[in-house]
Write a protein that holds these residues in place. Structure first.
Motif, short mmCIF file in Angstrom:
data_model
loop_
_atom_site.label_atom_id
_atom_site.label_comp_id
_atom_site.label_asym_id
_atom_site.label_seq_id
_atom_site.Cartn_x
_atom_site.Cartn_y
_atom_site.Cartn_z
N ALA A 80 -15.61 0.97 28.13
CA ALA A 80 -15.74 2.36 28.57
C ALA A 80 -16.00 3.29 27.41
CB ALA A 80 -14.49 2.80 29.32
N ARG A 81 -15.33 3.05 26.29
CA ARG A 81 -15.52 3.88 25.09
C ARG A 81 -14.86 3.18 23.90
NH1 ARG A 81 -11.70 8.90 23.80
NH2 ARG A 81 -12.63 8.32 21.81
N GLY A 82 -15.04 3.76 22.71
CA GLY A 82 -14.40 3.24 21.51
C GLY A 82 -13.18 4.08 21.19
N GLY A 83 -13.17 4.62 19.96
CA GLY A 83 -12.01 5.40 19.54
C GLY A 83 -11.16 4.62 18.56
N TYR A 84 -10.00 4.18 19.04
CA TYR A 84 -9.10 3.37 18.21
C TYR A 84 -8.22 2.50 19.10
CZ TYR A 84 -5.20 1.78 15.44
OH TYR A 84 -4.27 0.97 14.86
N GLY A 85 -7.92 1.31 18.60
CA GLY A 85 -6.94 0.46 19.25
C GLY A 85 -7.32 -0.97 19.48
N THR A 86 -8.61 -1.30 19.41
CA THR A 86 -9.04 -2.67 19.69
C THR A 86 -8.39 -3.67 18.74
OG1 THR A 86 -11.16 -1.79 20.44
CG2 THR A 86 -11.04 -4.15 20.03
N GLY A 87 -8.30 -3.30 17.47
CA GLY A 87 -7.74 -4.21 16.47
C GLY A 87 -6.31 -4.61 16.76
N ARG A 88 -5.57 -3.79 17.49
CA ARG A 88 -4.17 -4.10 17.81
C ARG A 88 -4.06 -5.29 18.76
NH1 ARG A 88 -0.45 0.98 17.92
NH2 ARG A 88 0.56 -0.24 19.58
N LEU A 89 -5.16 -5.63 19.46
CA LEU A 89 -5.12 -6.68 20.46
C LEU A 89 -5.47 -8.06 19.92
CD1 LEU A 89 -7.02 -4.86 23.37
CD2 LEU A 89 -4.58 -4.79 22.84
N LEU A 90 -6.09 -8.11 18.75
CA LEU A 90 -6.76 -9.34 18.32
C LEU A 90 -5.83 -10.54 18.18
CD1 LEU A 90 -9.41 -8.07 15.76
CD2 LEU A 90 -9.50 -8.19 18.24
N ASP A 91 -4.63 -10.33 17.69
CA ASP A 91 -3.71 -11.46 17.51
C ASP A 91 -3.24 -12.04 18.83
OD1 ASP A 91 -3.89 -11.24 14.76
OD2 ASP A 91 -2.03 -10.09 14.54
N SER A 92 -3.37 -11.29 19.91
CA SER A 92 -2.87 -11.74 21.21
C SER A 92 -3.97 -12.19 22.16
CB SER A 92 -2.06 -10.61 21.88
OG SER A 92 -0.98 -10.22 21.07
N ILE A 93 -5.21 -12.08 21.75
CA ILE A 93 -6.31 -12.48 22.62
C ILE A 93 -6.35 -14.00 22.76
CG2 ILE A 93 -8.84 -12.65 22.74
CD1 ILE A 93 -8.99 -9.82 21.68
N TRP A 106 -19.95 -6.14 25.86
CA TRP A 106 -20.85 -5.07 25.40
C TRP A 106 -20.04 -3.83 25.00
CZ3 TRP A 106 -26.47 -4.59 26.20
CH2 TRP A 106 -26.98 -3.30 26.06
N GLY A 107 -20.34 -3.29 23.83
CA GLY A 107 -19.71 -2.06 23.36
C GLY A 107 -20.03 -1.87 21.88
N TYR A 108 -19.51 -0.82 21.28
CA TYR A 108 -19.74 -0.60 19.84
C TYR A 108 -18.62 0.27 19.30
CZ TYR A 108 -21.55 4.19 20.53
OH TYR A 108 -21.70 5.52 20.82
N SER A 109 -18.80 0.80 18.10
CA SER A 109 -17.79 1.64 17.45
C SER A 109 -16.52 0.81 17.23
CB SER A 109 -17.54 2.90 18.28
OG SER A 109 -16.83 3.87 17.54
N ASP A 110 -15.38 1.20 17.80
CA ASP A 110 -14.14 0.46 17.60
C ASP A 110 -14.23 -0.97 18.13
OD1 ASP A 110 -11.27 0.87 16.67
OD2 ASP A 110 -10.91 0.08 18.69
N ILE A 111 -15.18 -1.22 19.03
CA ILE A 111 -15.36 -2.55 19.60
C ILE A 111 -15.91 -3.52 18.55
CG2 ILE A 111 -16.27 -3.80 21.61
CD1 ILE A 111 -14.38 -1.43 22.22
N THR A 112 -16.38 -3.00 17.42
CA THR A 112 -16.86 -3.85 16.33
C THR A 112 -15.82 -4.89 15.94
OG1 THR A 112 -18.31 -2.13 15.42
CG2 THR A 112 -17.60 -3.84 13.90
N PHE A 113 -14.55 -4.49 15.92
CA PHE A 113 -13.48 -5.43 15.56
C PHE A 113 -13.45 -6.59 16.55
CE2 PHE A 113 -9.48 -4.48 12.87
CZ PHE A 113 -9.46 -5.78 12.38
#
Length: 307
Positions: A80-93, A106-113
């Motif tokens: 839906a959007r970027g911003g901040y917070g994606t990186g907090r999920l990576l260890d639990s994916i 599909w996405g960009y910005s914060d989704i880069t992580f």
């Protein structure tokens, strides 16, 4: 490298917010666009959740992502959007779940992580492209940006030339490699983690927003000191929106790029409308691409499988 299956008319896409809260009103106004290109839209259960500057708690955002990955009826996931917070999920994916259910992300910005982590862990090709509430719902969303979603329906070789925007050559050359990267701030955030970006023999894409020259300087310096520019095959400089220095005197952004890239022996070209901009040229990440400064073009292989 794993290519996801292409979309078909009537398929359902899942919409999630793994970072900051989307504007729900804007998000809803973007849904008719996807319906107009033959897709159904399913919103994540927690799409309207807010937890401070996050779109819900880590557990809620992760649950939406895993549900969309595991649901066989969902053929693509659009952020839906970027911003901040994606990186907090990576260890639990659950990366095994992604590998068992490879689909369009599909996405960009914060989704880069997320792009970088998924590529490192699974080899799945993902897509750097405009999102619902931040882009599709914008009054500036144009025909070229809209047309980029067509690459999800059939294997499409993308060809970027100066017919789209003026391109500036910083270092001459021609090179082929997997195209990786995205938002510069997020690329730097991967350093020193198990999700660290691999630039060796790859073409690095960088873009960002609201970063003045000295901040870009600092990030490129960190990439350099981390050895990420040592064996890079080429560099594609996307859009750096709102990058004008707030205080003078200052180096220009071009000065900064020349400082770090001018001494490289690989091709470097800037001016690509990739990033926080319109038009927004969407591309797959992890596929082979060829940058050619002599002809001032960028050729990118298809991001979906040939079924």
């Amino acid at each position: 490298m794993i290519l996801p299956e292409p979309l078909q008319n009537g398929d359902t896409i899942g919409v999630i917010a793994p970072a900051s809260p989307p504007d729900i009103k804007r998000l809803l106004t973007a849904i008719p666009f996807f319906e107009s290109i033959g897709l159904r839209v399913k919103l994540g259960k927690h799409i309207d959740c807010v937890h401070g500057y996050l779109a819900g708690t880590d557990e809620e955002r992760l649950a939406d992502f895993h549900e969309m990955i595991g649901d066989e009826a969902i053929k693509a996931i659009i952020c839906a959007r970027g911003g901040y917070g994606t990186g907090r999920l990576l260890d639990s994916i659950n990366y095994d779940l992604i590998a068992r259910n490879p689909k369009i992300i599909w996405g960009y910005s914060d989704i880069t992580f997320l792009h970088t982590a998924i590529r490192n862990k699974t080899g799945l090709v993902t897509f750097h492209g405009p999102m619902l509430s931040s882009d599709v719902a914008d009054s500036k969303f144009d025909n070229l940006s809209a047309s980029m979603f067509q690459q999800l329906f059939y294997p499409t070789e993308l060809y970027y030339t100066e017919a789209i925007s003026n391109l500036d050559v910083l270092v001459e050359g021609k090179a082929t490699g997997q195209i990786v990267g995205g938002n510069l701030s997020l690329i730097v955030n991967t350093l020193g983690t198990e999700y660290e970006i691999d630039t060796e023999h790859n073409i690095l894409l960088i873009e960002d927003i609201d970063e003045v020259p000295y901040r870009v300087d600092a990030m490129l310096n960190q990439l350099k000191q981390a050895g990420k520019l040592d064996q890079v095959a080429g560099i594609v400089i996307g859009d750096f929106a709102n990058s004008e220095p707030k205080k003078l005197p200052s180096l220009t952004l071009y000065d900064v790029f020349l400082d770090y890239f001018g001494c490289l022996t690989c091709p470097v070209m800037s001016g690509f409308k990739i990033g926080h901009c319109f038009p927004h040229f969407a591309i797959p990440l992890g596929v082979h691409a060829t940058i050619n400064t002599y002809k001032k073009n960028l050729l990118i292989s298809p991001g979906v499988a040939n079924t």
